[in-house]
Write a protein that holds these residues in place. Structure first.
Motif, PDB file in Angstrom:
ATOM      1  N   ASN A   1     -26.878-118.560  19.152  1.00 11.29           N
ATOM      2  CA  ASN A   1     -26.805-117.717  20.348  1.00 11.29           C
ATOM      3  C   ASN A   1     -27.165-118.519  21.596  1.00 11.29           C
ATOM      4  N   VAL A   2     -28.159-119.395  21.465  1.00 10.69           N
ATOM      5  CA  VAL A   2     -28.541-120.252  22.596  1.00 10.69           C
ATOM      6  C   VAL A   2     -27.350-121.120  23.006  1.00 10.69           C
ATOM      7  N   LEU A   3     -26.628-121.636  22.027  1.00 10.97           N
ATOM      8  CA  LEU A   3     -25.433-122.421  22.322  1.00 10.97           C
ATOM      9  C   LEU A   3     -24.290-121.540  22.818  1.00 10.97           C
ATOM     10  N   GLY A   4     -24.146-120.366  22.227  1.00 10.67           N
ATOM     11  CA  GLY A   4     -22.966-119.540  22.467  1.00 10.67           C
ATOM     12  C   GLY A   4     -23.000-118.674  23.710  1.00 10.67           C
ATOM     13  N   TYR A   5     -24.204-118.282  24.200  1.00 10.40           N
ATOM     14  CA  TYR A   5     -24.251-117.401  25.364  1.00 10.40           C
ATOM     15  C   TYR A   5     -23.683-118.062  26.610  1.00 10.40           C
ATOM     16  N   PHE A   6     -23.688-119.368  26.634  1.00 11.46           N
ATOM     17  CA  PHE A   6     -23.058-120.104  27.732  1.00 11.46           C
ATOM     18  C   PHE A   6     -21.620-119.629  27.927  1.00 11.46           C
ATOM     19  N   PHE A   7     -20.896-119.403  26.830  1.00  8.11           N
ATOM     20  CA  PHE A   7     -19.470-119.099  26.919  1.00  8.11           C
ATOM     21  C   PHE A   7     -19.202-117.709  27.481  1.00  8.11           C
TER      22      PHE A   7
ATOM     23  N   LEU B   1     -16.494-120.120  17.676  1.00  7.13           N
ATOM     24  CA  LEU B   1     -16.838-121.192  16.750  1.00  7.13           C
ATOM     25  C   LEU B   1     -18.330-121.196  16.436  1.00  7.13           C
ATOM     26  N   THR B   2     -19.173-120.961  17.454  1.00 10.46           N
ATOM     27  CA  THR B   2     -20.619-120.926  17.187  1.00 10.46           C
ATOM     28  C   THR B   2     -20.969-119.806  16.219  1.00 10.46           C
ATOM     29  N   LYS B   3     -20.290-118.653  16.335  1.00 15.13           N
ATOM     30  CA  LYS B   3     -20.560-117.538  15.429  1.00 15.13           C
ATOM     31  C   LYS B   3     -20.046-117.832  14.027  1.00 15.13           C
TER      32      LYS B   3
ATOM     33  N   VAL C   1     -22.451-117.980  10.734  1.00 16.46           N
ATOM     34  CA  VAL C   1     -22.252-117.133   9.554  1.00 16.46           C
ATOM     35  C   VAL C   1     -22.093-117.982   8.294  1.00 16.46           C
ATOM     36  N   ILE C   2     -21.289-119.038   8.382  1.00 17.30           N
ATOM     37  CA  ILE C   2     -20.993-119.847   7.203  1.00 17.30           C
ATOM     38  C   ILE C   2     -22.206-120.664   6.750  1.00 17.30           C
ATOM     39  N   THR C   3     -23.001-121.156   7.723  1.00 19.61           N
ATOM     40  CA  THR C   3     -24.127-122.050   7.381  1.00 19.61           C
ATOM     41  C   THR C   3     -25.482-121.342   7.450  1.00 19.61           C
ATOM     42  N   LYS C   4     -25.458-120.011   7.527  1.00 20.72           N
ATOM     43  CA  LYS C   4     -26.710-119.270   7.706  1.00 20.72           C
ATOM     44  C   LYS C   4     -27.698-119.513   6.570  1.00 20.72           C
ATOM     45  N   ASP C   5     -27.223-119.529   5.347  1.00 20.33           N
ATOM     46  CA  ASP C   5     -28.114-119.682   4.189  1.00 20.33           C
ATOM     47  C   ASP C   5     -28.329-121.133   3.782  1.00 20.33           C
ATOM     48  N   GLU C   6     -27.378-121.994   4.131  1.00 26.60           N
ATOM     49  CA  GLU C   6     -27.491-123.381   3.679  1.00 26.60           C
ATOM     50  C   GLU C   6     -26.690-124.308   4.580  1.00 26.60           C
ATOM     51  N   GLN C   7     -27.329-125.397   5.027  1.00 22.22           N
ATOM     52  CA  GLN C   7     -26.652-126.427   5.801  1.00 22.22           C
ATOM     53  C   GLN C   7     -26.219-127.534   4.835  1.00 22.22           C
ATOM     54  N   SER C   8     -25.049-127.359   4.232  1.00 20.90           N
ATOM     55  CA  SER C   8     -24.575-128.341   3.260  1.00 20.90           C
ATOM     56  C   SER C   8     -23.099-128.609   3.493  1.00 20.90           C
ATOM     57  N   PHE C   9     -22.606-129.689   2.935  1.00 22.38           N
ATOM     58  CA  PHE C   9     -21.192-130.026   3.079  1.00 22.38           C
ATOM     59  C   PHE C   9     -20.310-128.943   2.465  1.00 22.38           C
TER      60      PHE C   9
END
Length: 461
Positions: free
Chosen positions: A63-69, A394-396, A400-408
């Motif tokens: 949200n910090v990144l996305g509110y700019f847009f 894109l930020t959203k 959503v996709i990486t909410k539970d895990e930051q993995s490849f």
């Protein structure tokens, strides 16, 4: 002295200030992309400074990144139209000055409250949103059509701004903490604003320090293309139902969607998935932007050379560069989806894809001037609205996709989405892009040109 003045013409000063202004624009946008890595608490890291950290989850961070847009999208069309009416100088000057002040206020707002920070990001977007669509109206008064792609390649110096900012921010964070990033970049932007107001004027006729030789030369080269839509009603219906306009809209939106994956998310991917240090992250994240600027300048020079030689039509030039851009990027992100866990592959893919983004200058950015010089700011502003929303989307999606895990494994879905967007853009642009001036564009007749030139001369001290 005469030789020096002939080399450092007012047109070249304008080009230099546009180049630096484009760097400033993205400097104020990308600073938080790397700073936010240190702003957020993580269990496996410790801070080397006394700068505070915040307990934001992935959604709050994005949200910090996305509110700019949300702010950025609001001033795209007004920015272009106001520049056509009141001039680019005042619109861009006020926009960057305001943005620099909000940048300096970013650390204070984050200390106060999370929602204060979101408001500052929103306001920053409003301030910076006027810059891109404001540039075509000024370019039509200072640059001949056969040099337009080359001049507009200065806008992609934004990539140089990112390339300089990311490693610089890495060192600033390492030595003085993340707040220093916003204080330094905000001060640089304020300094540029002062120079802009002193050096830049909206047309050669309004410039008090331009030589007669340069003024006559530009008047001869641009006379038949000088737009004037100030007192004309904007043909909104014809603009919004124009196929070539929608081709620009779709091309800019899809290109922006791809650009923002590197612009907003690459530092996070480098840190969380590939595990680069903050300083290495800054340097590696900046590399693709150097390549993008180089390809933008080279491809723009090639496009202008082809246009002058008349070997291809303007339509063929725009379609060729867009096709290479989008189909090439589709292939690259398909590769990333299979082998992006490898750091060498990831760096190569992101570098190459942003390099291809440089082809957007002769393929997309100059196209609004082709089809409607008098309404180039309005048309480009319209295309920037969904382009800005693509950045927020894109930020959203990433959140959503990486909410539970930051993995490849999670990022694979993101890469396939980006690949699909580029394949769609390739097909759409191949069919609908045009380089022909549209019938609804207002052309300035000789009487209007003479009046504009005389009015401009009277305003010069």
């Amino acid at each position: 002295m005469s030789g020096k003045s002939e080399f450092l013409t007012c047109q070249r000063v304008l080009g230099l200030m546009v180049l630096l202004g484009s760097m400033i624009h993205h400097m104020l946008r990308v600073n938080i992309s790397i700073a936010i890595i240190e702003m957020v608490n993580r269990n496996n890291t410790t801070s080397t400074t006394d700068a505070p950290r915040y307990n934001w989850d992935e959604e709050e961070k994005n949200n910090v990144l996305g509110y700019f847009f949300w702010g950025y999208v609001l001033t795209q069309i007004p920015g272009g139209r106001l520049s056509e009416i009141f001039g680019t100088k005042i619109i861009i000057g006020i926009g960057i000055m305001t943005a620099s002040l909000f940048t300096i206020l970013t650390p204070i707002s984050s200390y106060m409250n999370y929602y204060c920070l979101l408001f500052v990001r929103f306001a920053l977007g409003i301030a910076l949103g006027v810059q891109w669509p404001s540039m075509p109206p000024m370019a039509t008064k200072w640059v001949p059509p056969t040099d337009m792609s080359k001049f507009l390649s200065h806008l992609t110096a934004s990539s140089l701004g990112v390339a300089v900012t990311l490693p610089m921010c890495g060192y600033l964070i390492d030595y003085w903490g993340w707040p220093s990033v916003f204080y330094v970049t905000g001060t640089i932007a304020l300094t540029w604003t002062i120079c802009w107001f002193y050096l830049i004027y909206d047309s050669p006729e309004r410039h008090p320090r331009i030589s007669e030789n340069e003024k006559l030369k530009l008047r001869h080269e641009i006379k038949r293309d000088m737009p004037s839509a100030k007192k004309k009603s904007t043909p909104w219906k014809k603009i919004l139902t124009s196929g070539p306009v929608w081709a620009i809209v779709m091309a800019n939106t899809c290109a922006s969607f791809t650009f923002f994956i590197a612009f907003m998310q690459l530092p996070t991917y480098m840190s969380h998935v590939l595990h680069f240090s903050i300083k290495a992250n800054g340097w590696l994240s900046s590399l693709p932007y150097f390549v993008r600027y180089c390809t933008s300048v080279i491809s723009s020079c090639v496009a202008d050379f082809i246009k002058k030689s008349e070997r291809l039509s303007t339509t063929a030039i725009r379609k060729t560069f867009c096709s290479i851009l989008f189909f090439g990027t589709f292939i690259l992100f398909a590769i990333q989806a299979f082998w992006g866990y490898n750091s060498i592959v990831s760096v190569a893919v992101f570098t190459s894809s942003l390099g291809l983004m440089g082809l957007a200058t002769p393929g997309i950015y100059a196209n609004s001037v082709d089809i409607a010089p008098a309404y180039s700011g309005t048309v480009y502003g319209i295309s920037q609205v969904p382009a800005a929303l693509a950045g927020y989307a894109l930020t959203k999606i990433v959140a959503v996709i990486t909410k539970d895990e930051q993995s490849f494994q999670q990022w694979i879905y993101v890469f396939w989405i980006v690949a699909g967007v580029n394949l769609f853009a390739f097909l759409f642009c191949l069919i609908f892009i045009s380089g022909d001036e549209q019938s609804w564009n207002h052309k300035t007749d000789d009487a209007e040109i003479e009046k504009l030139q005389n009015d401009g001369s009277k305003e010069c001290p």
